[in-house]
Design a protein around this motif. Structure first.
Motif, mmCIF file in Angstrom:
data_model
loop_
_atom_site.group_PDB
_atom_site.id
_atom_site.type_symbol
_atom_site.label_atom_id
_atom_site.label_comp_id
_atom_site.label_asym_id
_atom_site.label_seq_id
_atom_site.Cartn_x
_atom_site.Cartn_y
_atom_site.Cartn_z
ATOM 1 N N GLU A 64 0.836 -1.214 0.000
ATOM 2 C CA GLU A 64 0.000 0.000 0.000
ATOM 3 C C GLU A 64 0.865 1.256 0.000
ATOM 4 O O GLU A 64 0.574 2.228 -0.688
ATOM 5 N N LYS A 66 3.825 1.486 -1.227
ATOM 6 C CA LYS A 66 4.395 1.688 -2.559
ATOM 7 C C LYS A 66 3.380 2.328 -3.497
ATOM 8 O O LYS A 66 3.706 3.228 -4.285
ATOM 9 N N THR A 67 2.098 1.880 -3.418
ATOM 10 C CA THR A 67 1.047 2.471 -4.259
ATOM 11 C C THR A 67 0.875 3.951 -3.943
ATOM 12 O O THR A 67 0.759 4.799 -4.843
ATOM 13 N N SER A 68 0.865 4.243 -2.627
ATOM 14 C CA SER A 68 0.683 5.636 -2.225
ATOM 15 C C SER A 68 1.810 6.525 -2.736
ATOM 16 O O SER A 68 1.596 7.671 -3.130
ATOM 17 N N ALA A 70 3.528 6.085 -5.410
ATOM 18 C CA ALA A 70 3.383 6.279 -6.853
ATOM 19 C C ALA A 70 2.179 7.167 -7.187
ATOM 20 O O ALA A 70 2.274 8.091 -7.990
ATOM 21 N N ASN A 71 1.031 6.910 -6.549
ATOM 22 C CA ASN A 71 -0.221 7.578 -6.941
ATOM 23 C C ASN A 71 -0.611 8.729 -6.034
ATOM 24 O O ASN A 71 -1.563 9.434 -6.310
ATOM 25 N N GLY A 72 0.078 8.902 -4.950
ATOM 26 C CA GLY A 72 -0.311 9.925 -3.981
ATOM 27 C C GLY A 72 -1.100 9.323 -2.856
ATOM 28 O O GLY A 72 -1.708 8.257 -3.017
ATOM 29 N N LYS A 76 -4.790 13.181 -0.628
ATOM 30 C CA LYS A 76 -4.440 14.049 -1.759
ATOM 31 C C LYS A 76 -5.343 13.739 -2.942
ATOM 32 O O LYS A 76 -5.822 14.632 -3.648
ATOM 33 N N ILE A 77 -5.566 12.417 -3.169
ATOM 34 C CA ILE A 77 -6.449 12.018 -4.261
ATOM 35 C C ILE A 77 -7.837 12.628 -4.063
ATOM 36 O O ILE A 77 -8.477 13.125 -4.986
ATOM 37 N N LYS A 80 -7.894 16.411 -4.675
ATOM 38 C CA LYS A 80 -7.713 16.649 -6.114
ATOM 39 C C LYS A 80 -9.045 16.411 -6.832
ATOM 40 O O LYS A 80 -9.441 17.154 -7.746
ATOM 41 N N GLY A 92 -11.784 6.173 -7.306
ATOM 42 C CA GLY A 92 -11.041 4.911 -7.166
ATOM 43 C C GLY A 92 -10.706 4.606 -5.720
ATOM 44 O O GLY A 92 -9.757 3.868 -5.455
ATOM 45 N N GLU A 139 4.089 12.437 2.924
ATOM 46 C CA GLU A 139 4.611 12.103 1.584
ATOM 47 C C GLU A 139 6.128 12.142 1.560
ATOM 48 O O GLU A 139 6.787 11.271 1.004
#
Lengths: 496, 552
Positions: A64, A66-68, A70-72, A76-77, A80, A92, A139
């Protein structure tokens, strides 16, 4: 002798001043990491390198995390999405993530929430707008952790709680050249190609001089090849034969199917003797009767009925020739001894004979009993032989069979007098065990066959038991079961 | 061999000397019996030549001598009396011999009764060949009216047998009484059966089956009549003497019985000691000893013989009347050796030159085995006995005449093998769960037909998915060439080989065997699902062809 890989790694280490780590070595040598590790272990067992291992606790990103990275992060998502006026269910995020994201955004003062017509409406605050363009401490921390930088403990704990990072125990290996290793490097290392099999071509064109054969793992298990061999019973028989031959005995042979005459009557066994019963003896169905020499049969008849012309009473009954003509499967190989005696002439003496052969007893087959088994018999025909000699021969014979502690006991056999039972001492059981019967043939046996009362020493050791013990068999039927797998795994007979 | 159990206290009391277990077990082993244990009771296996050791009295009597507690023979005392009887000539064709004796003044305590029962039973089984040769009846003397008669009676004759309360005919006894059923076959061929009968017409016994109830022994019995009948006069006399020895040692008073047979009077029992001469030189030569007359006499007395005289190297030895085993002076020599003690002989190997030598066919066979193992064939070994189903039926080979046994207990093994090939196939069947190839051979005796000529055969098989004729031929070729032999083949038909893939093997025109691929029908019969090629050859025949070469 060093393998190609070992040479490469030693060379790398030499270039790095004798100190490195597996990752670095793998990178420089371009060998796979596993191969490097394996080779380092070989080198260390040859004392050319030291592999120094330490356990180190390390932080790492979870999946998780690693995903964060890469994708934020989800908060933040979320903001945005508000900025881009996207419907909340198209971000998503799962329902749970959405709730967490709302919570964080509100705590950070990024959003304002209004209730319009029973549903919530979100809008970004100034702080929220600013946040879109800068990195949050979380982050930054994620990024630092991924790059193995040092991160503030509070943040680590925060991220760990959110299951974005975890603490892992890593092994850190440092590799050093030993003194021996350094000497090896100093000698200069030349790297040649490694080949797995030597081929006739290489031998022909002498290419083998330019190659190194790949090393084998000599410790690994391989398929076992078992040798063919003689049957284990035959191996033991050879041993018994050898003992007789070494003691100067000559082999005698004769039929397995024989008349009762030779199996019983010539041995002075009365015709109503229990050993001659149907229960013990196999009688042949067809042909039922055989021929016996009339002259000899008259002598035997006289011996049974009244002791012939010697100083014996005989058994005192009416001897029946027909009974002696019946064919049987021999119950002992002593039948061969008496057959042999009947052929001897005075000038043949002294002489010693032995036989090894199958004998038959009509018994039910089970783990302790066979209806046919091997027996061995020996006789000494010597005008001057006596009881002490018999004991002497027996002692020597048993010594050769490996028995040192033996005991002689009086016994009874219908055709010997005196008769001896020989016991051997079984150390494991702490008791005496019967091994063989022996004796001097009675005059009633010898005189009709030899024409004269000459002492005939006789003994017949069983060797079934020593065979069972040697091969570790527990069921006597295993001898003739012909289980190929069992037989090929049995030890070879090495006594002798 | 019969096993007998003796109560230890009673044994020691009859022995007349306290002896520890160690000594007891050592001495009993060395007297010539197989000792099983001495605790808590004494259990020994008595050899069949010494029925006199079957009773506790007889055994302790012998041991007393052996251990030096007493020596020389028992002096029996027989009272001459007026008890008489007759043996009817009619018994001649049925059960010809009978003897008897009277014993008075018996105290019937438990020990005596038990001992009498035990010796009677043991003598019946061993010495008496299950009552056929010797049968013993024990009666209360005071129920019998003398003179008595041993005769025969027709099968409808009746009396009350032991433990019954009504008359049964002989026929009924043989069909329904437990003892009658057990021993009926001993009388099955006779119209009339043996009967002892007294002067009042009371039956004493019907030998060898059952006594009459009338004369049965009770706790009140003081005086006994013993009747012994059988098919061998000497054997029944020994049985009588053995029983009398026991009762005499217990304090019984022996009285004679006069039996008239063929107009001649026989007085029983005969407890005189027969005399046998023993040459001292003979005894010493056999034993390898140098004993004097006195020493030998002393040893024989330990074994409870009497010595009537000893002089000039000759001993006249008196044999106790219960010793059934003394046929020849050699039997005395054995007793001298036992009394001397086997442990006291010094083993010795004489310096005589003899040459060891094997049979040359054995050498040949060994070489054959070595070559076959060199081919990487595994040697197997089957029983010599097999059965018709394996040897013939499964092999589709119905022309052979097999050698069968008459009475095999294991019906699966009742026929002498005529060939090794079927057994080789049977071996392959029992190994189907192991990996292939399975290449095996066997060398051994076969008896091909009822001429009973025993031959050594070699049979050899290859078994794997591609086993075929060429491969087995290659092996055979290699085998023969190892022995420098040339052979030729001739195409042949055999029921157990595939047609067109079989041949006979010949050396110098002499057929010595056959070779081929096994017929699938035969493989099916054996339940073998793997191709097999094989050959079988007669090693005895090949050996004859070139034995000169082997014998060098």
């Amino acid at each position: 002798m060093l393998s190609k890989q070992e040479k490469i790694i030693l060379k790398v280490l030499g270039d790095l001043k004798g100190e490195s780590n597996p990752d670095e070595i793998a990178k420089i040598s371009e060998l796979p990491e596993v191969a490097v590790m394996r080779t380092l272990l070989y080198l260390s067992s040859k004392e050319l390198v030291i592999v120094d291992e330490k356990g180190v606790s390390n932080l790492a990103l979870t999946n998780e995390g690693k995903t964060s990275l890469a994708n934020g992060l989800i908060e933040k998502i979320f903001i945005k999405g508000i900025k881009d006026k996207l419907p909340l269910n198209e971000l998503g995020l799962s329902e749970e993530e959405k709730n967490i994201a709302i919570g964080i955004a509100r705590r950070n003062g990024w959003i304002a929430i209004e209730k319009i017509n029973n549903s919530l409406s979100f809008s970004l605050t100034d702080k929220g707008k600013a946040a879109l363009n800068e990195k949050t401490p979380e982050e930054t921390a994620l990024e630092d952790i991924s790059k193995k930088r040092i991160v503030n403990d509070n943040l680590v704990n925060l991220l760990a709680k959110r299951k974005l990072v975890e603490k892992k125990l890593d092994t850190v290996r440092k590799i050093f050249l030993t003194e021996l290793g350094k000497k090896e490097v100093l000698k200069g290392i030349e790297i040649t190609d490694e080949i797995s099999e030597l081929t006739p071509d290489m031998l022909k064109n002498q290419n083998w001089r330019n190659i190194t054969l790949k090393k084998f793992d000599v410790y690994s298990d391989v398929k076992i090849f078992y040798p063919s061999r003689k049957h284990f019973v035959n191996q033991a028989i050879e041993y018994i034969r050898k003992i007789w031959l070494e003691m100067g005995f000559k082999e005698m042979s004769g039929p397995m199917i024989d008349t009762s005459f030779w199996v019983f009557d010539a041995l002075f066994q009365p015709q109503d003797h229990p050993a001659r019963d149907m229960q013990d003896t196999f009688f042949i169905d067809s042909p039922r009767f055989g021929q016996i020499d009339p002259k000899l049969s008259n002598k035997i008849c006289a011996m049974h009925e009244h002791g012939g012309d010697i100083n014996s009473k005989g058994w005192g009954y009416k001897w029946d020739k027909r009974i002696s003509e019946e064919y049987v499967l021999r119950t002992h190989t002593t039948s061969l001894s008496v057959r042999t005696l009947s052929t001897l002439k005075p000038e043949d003496l002294p002489v010693k004979f032995f036989s090894v052969g199958k004998v038959f007893r009509n018994e039910k087959l089970d783990w302790k009993h066979l209806f046919e088994f091997y027996q061995t018999d020996g006789i000494v025909v010597d005008e001057d032989a006596n009881f002490k000699h018999l004991l002497g021969y027996l002692k020597r014979f048993l010594n050769k069979m490996g028995h040192s502690k033996i005991r002689f006991r009086p016994a009874y056999f219908p055709y010997t007098e005196p008769s001896i039972e020989v016991d051997i001492y079984n150390k494991n059981k702490g008791e005496w065990v019967e091994l063989l019967g022996a004796g001097i043939f009675r005059p009633e046996v010898v005189v009709p066959l030899l024409g004269k009362d000459i002492p005939v020493l006789a003994w017949g050791p069983g060797f079934g038991r020593i065979m069972m013990e040697y091969y570790g068999l527990t069921d006597i039927r295993q001898k003739y079961m012909n289980d190929l797998d069992m037989m090929k795994k049995l030890p070879i007979w090495i006594k002798g | 061999m019969p096993t007998v159990n003796f109560d230890k206290n009673e044994f020691i009391s009859l022995l007349g000397k306290a002896v520890d277990d160690q000594t007891l077990s050592d001495r009993i082993s060395m007297i010539g019996t197989d000792l099983e244990k001495v605790n808590p009771e004494i259990v020994v296996e008595v050899f069949p030549d010494r029925p006199d050791l079957l009773s506790i009295e007889g055994f302790t009597n012998a041991l007393k001598g052996f251990m030096g507690i007493e020596k020389g023979p028992i002096e029996f005392n027989v009272h001459t009396s007026s008890y008489e009887g007759a043996v009817d000539p009619k018994v001649k064709s049925v059960r010809p011999f009978a003897v008897g004796a009277i014993v008075k003044g018996i105290k019937f305590d438990d020990d005596t009764i038990r001992s009498l029962m035990q010796i009677q039973e043991k003598l019946h089984i061993t010495h008496g060949r299950n009552r056929k040769k010797v049968a013993i009846g024990v009666h209360d003397l005071d129920t019998i009216k003398f003179p008595i008669k041993y005769t025969t009676m027709p099968r409808d004759f009746s009396f009350i047998p032991l433990e019954f309360d009504k008359n049964l005919t002989i026929e009924e006894i043989l069909r329904t009484h437990p003892k009658g059923v057990a021993y009926a076959q001993l009388l099955s061929e006779f119209k009339e059966c043996p009967i002892w009968i007294d002067n009042n017409g009371q039956v004493l016994s019907m030998p060898p089956i059952i006594n009459a109830d009338h004369t049965k022994v009770t706790e009140k019995t003081k005086n006994l009549f013993l009747d012994i009948t059988g098919t061998h006069r000497k054997s029944i006399e020994y049985a009588l003497n053995i029983i009398l020895m026991g009762l005499f040692i217990r304090g019984g008073e022996i009285h004679s019985l006069k039996l008239n047979e063929d107009g001649k009077d026989w007085i029983y029992p005969n407890l005189n000691r027969e005399k046998i001469e023993l040459e001292l030189s003979y005894s010493n030569k056999i034993l390898g000893l140098n004993l004097s007359e006195d020493e030998t006499a002393e040893l024989l007395m330990k074994m409870r013989y009497g010595i009537s005289s000893k002089s000039k190297g000759k001993l006249v030895v008196e044999i106790p009347p219960y010793r059934a085993d003394i046929l020849h002076p050699i039997d005395l020599v054995e007793d001298v050796s036992i009394a001397y003690g086997f442990e006291n002989f010094i083993p010795e190997i004489p310096k005589i030159a003899t040459i060891g030598q094997e049979n040359s066919i054995e050498v040949f066979i060994r070489k054959i085995e070595e070559v076959m193992v060199g081919f990487n064939f595994f040697e197997v070994k089957n029983y010599i006995l097999s059965n018709e189903d394996v040897l013939i039926t499964k092999m589709l080979d119905n022309k052979r005449k097999l050698v069968k046994t008459r009475n095999a207990v294991n019906t699966e093994f009742d026929t002498v093998r005529s060939s090794l090939l079927p057994l080789i196939l049977k071996t392959l069947v029992s190994n189907t769960h192991y990996e292939y190839p399975q290449n095996i051979f066997e060398v051994g005796v076969v008896v091909p037909d009822q001429n009973l000529i025993e031959k050594q055969y070699l049979s050899c098989a290859i078994c794997h998915p591609k086993a075929n004729f060429s491969e087995i031929k290659g092996v055979f070729n290699g085998l023969l060439s190892s022995f420098g032999l040339q052979y030729s083949v001739k195409e042949g038909e055999y029921p157990y080989f595939i047609g067109g893939r079989a041949c006979s093997l010949e050396i110098d025109g002499l057929a010595i065997g056959k070779m081929g691929e096994i017929n699938p029908e035969v493989l099916y019969n054996f339940k073998l699902e793997m191709p097999v090629s094989a050959f079988e050859i007669d090693l005895s025949a090949i050996f004859d062809l070139f034995k000169e070469k082997i014998q060098g």
